[in-house]
Design an enzyme around this catalytic site. Structure first.
Site, short mmCIF file in Angstrom:
data_model
loop_
_atom_site.label_atom_id
_atom_site.label_comp_id
_atom_site.label_asym_id
_atom_site.label_seq_id
_atom_site.Cartn_x
_atom_site.Cartn_y
_atom_site.Cartn_z
N SER A 8 0.85 -1.19 0.00
CA SER A 8 0.00 0.00 0.00
C SER A 8 0.88 1.24 0.00
O SER A 8 1.74 1.40 0.86
CB SER A 8 -0.89 0.00 1.25
OG SER A 8 -1.27 1.32 1.56
N HIS A 33 -1.21 -1.51 -3.94
CA HIS A 33 -2.53 -1.30 -3.34
C HIS A 33 -2.68 0.21 -3.14
O HIS A 33 -1.85 0.86 -2.52
CB HIS A 33 -2.52 -2.05 -2.00
CG HIS A 33 -3.74 -1.92 -1.17
ND1 HIS A 33 -4.73 -2.89 -1.14
CD2 HIS A 33 -4.13 -0.97 -0.28
CE1 HIS A 33 -5.66 -2.54 -0.28
NE2 HIS A 33 -5.34 -1.39 0.26
N ASP A 35 -4.92 3.17 -1.68
CA ASP A 35 -5.97 3.45 -0.70
C ASP A 35 -6.69 4.75 -1.05
O ASP A 35 -6.15 5.84 -0.86
CB ASP A 35 -5.36 3.53 0.70
CG ASP A 35 -5.01 2.16 1.22
OD1 ASP A 35 -5.90 1.28 1.22
OD2 ASP A 35 -3.85 1.93 1.62
N MET A 37 -9.54 7.32 -0.32
CA MET A 37 -10.38 7.75 0.82
C MET A 37 -11.00 9.11 0.54
O MET A 37 -10.34 9.98 -0.02
CB MET A 37 -9.53 7.85 2.09
CG MET A 37 -8.79 6.58 2.44
SD MET A 37 -7.97 6.71 4.03
CE MET A 37 -6.94 5.24 3.99
N HIS A 66 -8.47 0.25 -3.60
CA HIS A 66 -9.29 -0.03 -2.43
C HIS A 66 -10.15 1.21 -2.18
O HIS A 66 -9.66 2.22 -1.69
CB HIS A 66 -8.36 -0.36 -1.25
CG HIS A 66 -9.06 -0.54 0.05
ND1 HIS A 66 -8.38 -0.62 1.25
CD2 HIS A 66 -10.36 -0.69 0.36
CE1 HIS A 66 -9.24 -0.80 2.24
NE2 HIS A 66 -10.45 -0.82 1.72
N MET A 68 -12.40 3.35 -0.36
CA MET A 68 -13.02 3.68 0.93
C MET A 68 -13.78 4.99 0.75
O MET A 68 -13.37 6.05 1.24
CB MET A 68 -11.92 3.79 2.00
CG MET A 68 -11.34 2.44 2.37
SD MET A 68 -9.76 2.58 3.20
CE MET A 68 -8.67 2.69 1.78
N MET A 159 -10.61 -6.38 6.44
CA MET A 159 -9.90 -5.28 7.11
C MET A 159 -9.56 -5.72 8.54
O MET A 159 -10.43 -6.19 9.27
CB MET A 159 -10.77 -4.02 7.17
CG MET A 159 -11.02 -3.33 5.84
SD MET A 159 -9.53 -2.92 4.93
CE MET A 159 -8.70 -1.79 6.05
N ASP A 192 -5.77 -6.57 5.32
CA ASP A 192 -5.27 -5.20 5.22
C ASP A 192 -5.32 -4.52 6.59
O ASP A 192 -6.40 -4.34 7.15
CB ASP A 192 -6.15 -4.44 4.21
CG ASP A 192 -5.62 -3.05 3.90
OD1 ASP A 192 -4.53 -2.70 4.36
OD2 ASP A 192 -6.33 -2.32 3.17
C1 DX5 Z 1 -6.15 1.48 5.98
C2 DX5 Z 1 -5.68 1.10 4.60
C3 DX5 Z 1 -4.54 0.19 4.62
C4 DX5 Z 1 -3.33 0.77 5.29
C5 DX5 Z 1 -2.45 -0.33 5.81
O1 DX5 Z 1 -7.26 2.26 5.90
O2 DX5 Z 1 -6.72 0.47 3.88
O3 DX5 Z 1 -4.23 -0.30 3.32
O4 DX5 Z 1 -2.59 1.61 4.45
O5 DX5 Z 1 -1.44 0.24 6.58
P1 DX5 Z 1 -0.54 -0.63 7.59
O6 DX5 Z 1 0.01 -1.77 6.80
O7 DX5 Z 1 0.48 0.34 8.05
O8 DX5 Z 1 -1.47 -1.08 8.67
ZN ZN Z 2 -6.18 -0.57 2.00
#
Ligand code: DX5
Ligand code: ZN
Length: 236
Positions: A8, A33, A35, A37, A66, A68, A159, A192
């Site tokens: 990620s 990956h 993220d 948001m 991903h 969100m 998650m 994740d």
């Molecule tokens: C959280 C994300 C993850 C995050 C993981 O909302 O979806 O992908 O970046 O981070 P680590 O591996 O540091 O927990």
């Molecule tokens: Zn993620």
């Protein structure tokens, strides 16, 4: 099953994304990956299709988006057009939210059931465009919600932190969910959040085969060693 590592970019230096991508490639990462948001589904704002398209230019690695975000259906095509190979949509966008998270600004979003027809429509939409469809569940959402659509997804992303930020602590309840899911599902089970040297073995033993990591990879003094260790684990 063979273990795959998905990095990620959330913990990368955003001023040097190209460098983070080439390091990931050099160290044998299997996927990237991204993220996404929106500040509504989760309390943080990150990356949109414009940045994903920029990342796309620098790598041939498969890219997972991903999502969100609220109303993910409005953006599925944008992320596919930007170059995503896999789209992850959250179950929590397809059902009535629990009273604890129904209002604006209440997190984490959680549901007890999903509208199967509505999810099917979006999964199909992703697959019709030749991309992999992934259904994501938050820590508080039960695995049972997904049962009726498991035949229509390429992967499930469990998650193991409440989404929004990297560097959070692994939520142990995720292990039971992975085990339950593995009894019924042959596809990719990705995990994740909070993956590190202390949590990863249990995650793999429970049945996950795709390990998503941000901080463990980017903050480690030996990221190549991280990838080697993760890929060397024996899947179930
Ligand atoms: C959280 C994300 C993850 C995050 C993981 O909302 O979806 O992908 O970046 O981070 P680590 O591996 O540091 O927990
Ligand atoms: Zn993620």
């Amino acid at each position: 099953m063979k273990i795959e590592v998905s990095v990620s970019l959330l913990s990368a230096d955003f001023g040097k994304l190209a460098e983070a991508i080439s390091l990931s490639e050099k160290f044998g990462v299997d996927r990237l990956h991204i993220d996404v948001m929106d500040g509504h589904f989760v309390p943080n704002i990150t990356i949109g299709p414009v940045v994903l398209a920029a990342v796309r230019k620098y790598t041939k690695l498969p890219i997972a988006a991903h999502l969100m975000i609220e109303h993910p259906w409005d953006y599925i095509d944008d992320f596919i057009n930007a170059g995503a190979d896999l789209i992850g949509i959250h179950a929590e966008c397809y059902g009535e939210r629990r009273a604890s998270c129904r209002e604006y600004g209440q997190y984490p979003k959680e549901v007890d059931a999903i509208d199967v027809e509505m999810v099917r429509r979006d999964l199909q939409r992703i697959r019709d465009r030749g991309k992999k469809a992934c259904l994501v569940i938050n820590p508080g959402t039960p695995v049972g919600c997904l049962e009726r659509v498991l035949g229509e997804v390429d992967s499930v992303l469990v998650m193991s932190v409440n989404p929004g930020f990297s560097g959070q602590k692994f939520i142990v309840d995720a292990l039971g969910k992975i085990k339950l899911l593995r009894e019924k599902f042959d596809g990719d089970i990705a995990v994740d959040g909070g993956i590190n040297g202390e949590t990863v073995e249990q995650v793999v033993r429970a049945g996950a085969n795709v390990l998503v990591t941000a901080s463990y990879f980017f903050n480690h003094s030996d990221p190549a060693g991280v990838v080697r260790t993760l890929k060397g684990l024996q899947g179930v």
